[in-house]
Design an enzyme around this catalytic site. Structure first.
Site, PDB file in Angstrom:
ATOM      1  N   SER A 171       0.840  -1.191   0.000  1.00 26.95           N
ATOM      2  CA  SER A 171       0.000   0.000   0.000  1.00 26.95           C
ATOM      3  C   SER A 171       0.874   1.240   0.000  1.00 26.95           C
ATOM      4  O   SER A 171       1.863   1.321   0.728  1.00 26.95           O
ATOM      5  CB  SER A 171      -0.907   0.009   1.242  1.00 26.95           C
ATOM      6  OG  SER A 171      -1.431   1.292   1.480  1.00 26.95           O
ATOM      7  N   LYS A 172       0.504   2.214  -0.836  1.00 32.45           N
ATOM      8  CA  LYS A 172       1.260   3.471  -0.888  1.00 32.45           C
ATOM      9  C   LYS A 172       1.248   4.154   0.478  1.00 32.45           C
ATOM     10  O   LYS A 172       2.190   4.848   0.851  1.00 32.45           O
ATOM     11  CB  LYS A 172       0.666   4.393  -1.949  1.00 32.45           C
ATOM     12  CG  LYS A 172       1.456   5.681  -2.156  1.00 32.45           C
ATOM     13  CD  LYS A 172       0.862   6.527  -3.267  1.00 32.45           C
ATOM     14  CE  LYS A 172       1.679   7.793  -3.483  1.00 32.45           C
ATOM     15  NZ  LYS A 172       1.122   8.634  -4.561  1.00 32.45           N
ATOM     16  N   ARG A 173       0.167   3.945   1.231  1.00 28.87           N
ATOM     17  CA  ARG A 173       0.046   4.595   2.537  1.00 28.87           C
ATOM     18  C   ARG A 173       1.034   4.020   3.542  1.00 28.87           C
ATOM     19  O   ARG A 173       1.550   4.724   4.401  1.00 28.87           O
ATOM     20  CB  ARG A 173      -1.395   4.417   3.041  1.00 28.87           C
ATOM     21  CG  ARG A 173      -1.732   5.189   4.297  1.00 28.87           C
ATOM     22  CD  ARG A 173      -3.244   5.205   4.496  1.00 28.87           C
ATOM     23  NE  ARG A 173      -3.851   3.896   4.269  1.00 28.87           N
ATOM     24  CZ  ARG A 173      -3.900   2.946   5.189  1.00 28.87           C
ATOM     25  NH1 ARG A 173      -3.363   3.138   6.372  1.00 28.87           N
ATOM     26  NH2 ARG A 173      -4.483   1.790   4.923  1.00 28.87           N
TER      27      ARG A 173
END
Length: 472
Positions: free
Chosen positions: A253-255
């Protein structure tokens, strides 16, 4: 037939990497590109780069450039392309026209609301929601009247009976019943072709022999196979590699994770380290952990691809990066870290040669960012904390410090001679090495932790050392 029993290619190998330019180059995409590139190189084939940019709302020139930059940084050079789907619209229209004429595609005038209502009825009846074939031409069937002022979509006339079977080079044999597939839309009302249709036409036109991609595309494969069969095109081999999971076992996940290839450039990783690491996420060659891309090319023949998801391990990547930093040319590393050091205020005038500093420091750094930060001690004026000076430069130490300073004016300027001089002073004054080394580190660098102090002194040079020590 097992994966290891796959026949050797009998025609020139042609692979492709076909990203959608809706953002950065994802590490998962980079791994797919690496596998496709290495397989083509292994057999002396062709690696094609194709930009699938038909999603006009999300595709951007910036994203295209990000993909090209990422591929260039990794050194995954394509042999043909990049080809852009939006520049192939005339070809797609030509194929659509032929399919309509051949009866493998047809116009459908159902509105979006009508299709959704159709699917709601099917859900309510406990059936799988799908297009019900209202406008599908069949012998003896009377089609509805064409609605006025409504532009049709074009649907693919998917086979009703039988199955689609392919031997996936990663997952083994996969079979999907045609009744599970829909008459998918292959062109929208404005004539714009859709994803699965464009991919099939492109793979046919570009004579792709092997499609290696993420396993999120498994559901697209039977649709593309049926379209290729309708076009009378040969089928490529397909291989669907599992996704890469984060440290928490969830999808990257980019987060939570660094998922863009260029993030790793910014974080100080070398491309050869990232490639080596990505290669081992879902593929192996015995127990080999560290290998060059030339070695990978010589080994990579699609065997030993794992069907299980791989988990990203940042510590393992850092270890690999340290290995490649230690092996890297010092001048190359100097060129990489100099811009960041300049931004941090480094002054290179009358300072040690940066490549020599790198040689001293790189053993203990995992990234070029860490290397740049560590090297700064040679390129800025020291600003030691007053409390630390008071703690380490005591009346008991001052005579030894002064004597060593005096010796620096005449000692042979080499690490061994400087070390011998320090030991002589320590013995004379009955001190231990840290009692002299800590004050020297503070006065010369402003910090208590450095590499071996005799090596640091040698690199600074006699003039700088005398200037800084004589101030105190």
């Amino acid at each position: 037939m097992t994966v290891s029993q796959l026949p050797l290619p009998t025609s020139p190998v042609r692979t492709r990497f076909a990203p959608s330019p809706t953002g950065y180059l994802h590490v998962g995409g980079a791994r797919t590109a690496l596998f496709s590139w290495a397989f083509a190189r292994h057999f002396g084939g062709t690696f094609v780069l194709r930009i699938e940019d038909t999603d006009l709302e999300r595709s951007t020139p910036e994203a295209v450039q990000a993909i090209l930059d990422g591929m260039d940084w990794l050194g995954l050079q394509h042999d043909e392309g990049p080809f852009y789907q939006m520049k192939r619209m005339d070809r797609y229209r030509e194929v659509l026209t032929k399919m309509l004429a051949d009866g493998t595609a047809y116009h459908c005038y159902c509105s979006t609301d009508e299709v959704e209502a159709m699917r709601e009825r099917q859900r309510a009846a406990g059936e799988k929601p799908r297009y019900d074939g209202t406008w599908r031409p069949e012998p003896g069937k009377t089609l509805p009247a064409i609605p006025a002022d409504r532009k049709p979509v074009i649907r693919f006339k998917n086979p009703i009976d039988g199955e689609v079977t392919w031997h996936d080079v990663v997952k083994g044999t996969i079979t999907i019943a045609n009744r599970e597939l829909d008459d998918l839309v292959i062109a929208r009302p404005d004539g714009t072709p859709t994803y699965n249709f464009c991919v099939a036409v492109d793979d046919s036109d570009m004579q792709i022999t092997h499609v290696i991609r993420g396993d999120d595309h498994v559901n697209n494969t039977p649709r593309q196979i049926n379209i290729l069969n309708a076009l009378g095109a040969p089928l490529p081999f397909y291989g669907h590699v599992p996704m890469i999971l984060g440290t928490d076992g969830q999808k990257l996940s980019k987060r939570r994770d660094a998922v863009s290839v260029m993030d790793y450039l910014d974080k100080g990783f070398l491309p050869e380290a990232l490639l080596n690491y990505l290669a081992r996420l879902g593929w192996s060659h015995g127990d080999d952990e560290v290998f060059s891309m030339d070695q990978m090319i010589s080994w990579f023949d699609l065997t030993h691809l794992s069907s299980s998801a791989a988990q990203f391990n940042p510590e393992k990547l850092a270890w690999l990066n340290n290995h490649y930093i230690k092996a890297a040319d010092n001048q190359r590393l100097a060129e990489l870290i100099r811009p960041a050091m300049v931004s941090a205020g480094a002054v290179f005038e009358s300072a040690p040669d940066l490549s020599l500093v790198i040689a001293l420091l790189k053993e203990r750094t995992n990234t070029t960012v860490e290397l740049a930060q560590a090297a700064m001690l040679f390129y800025r004026q020291p600003a030691p904390d007053a409390a630390l000076l008071e703690q380490h430069i005591t009346d008991a130490i001052r005579p030894a410090l002064q004597e060593f300073t005096t010796s620096c004016a005449t000692v042979e300027w080499s690490k061994s001679a400087i070390s011998a001089s320090m030991k002589e002073v320590l013995a004379k004054h009955g001190l231990k090495m840290p009692q002299l080394a800590m004050p020297l580190r503070l006065l010369l660098t402003g910090q208590l932790q450095t590499p071996s102090i005799d090596a640091v002194i040698e690199l600074f040079g006699r003039d700088v050392v005398l200037q800084r020590l004589q101030k105190n």
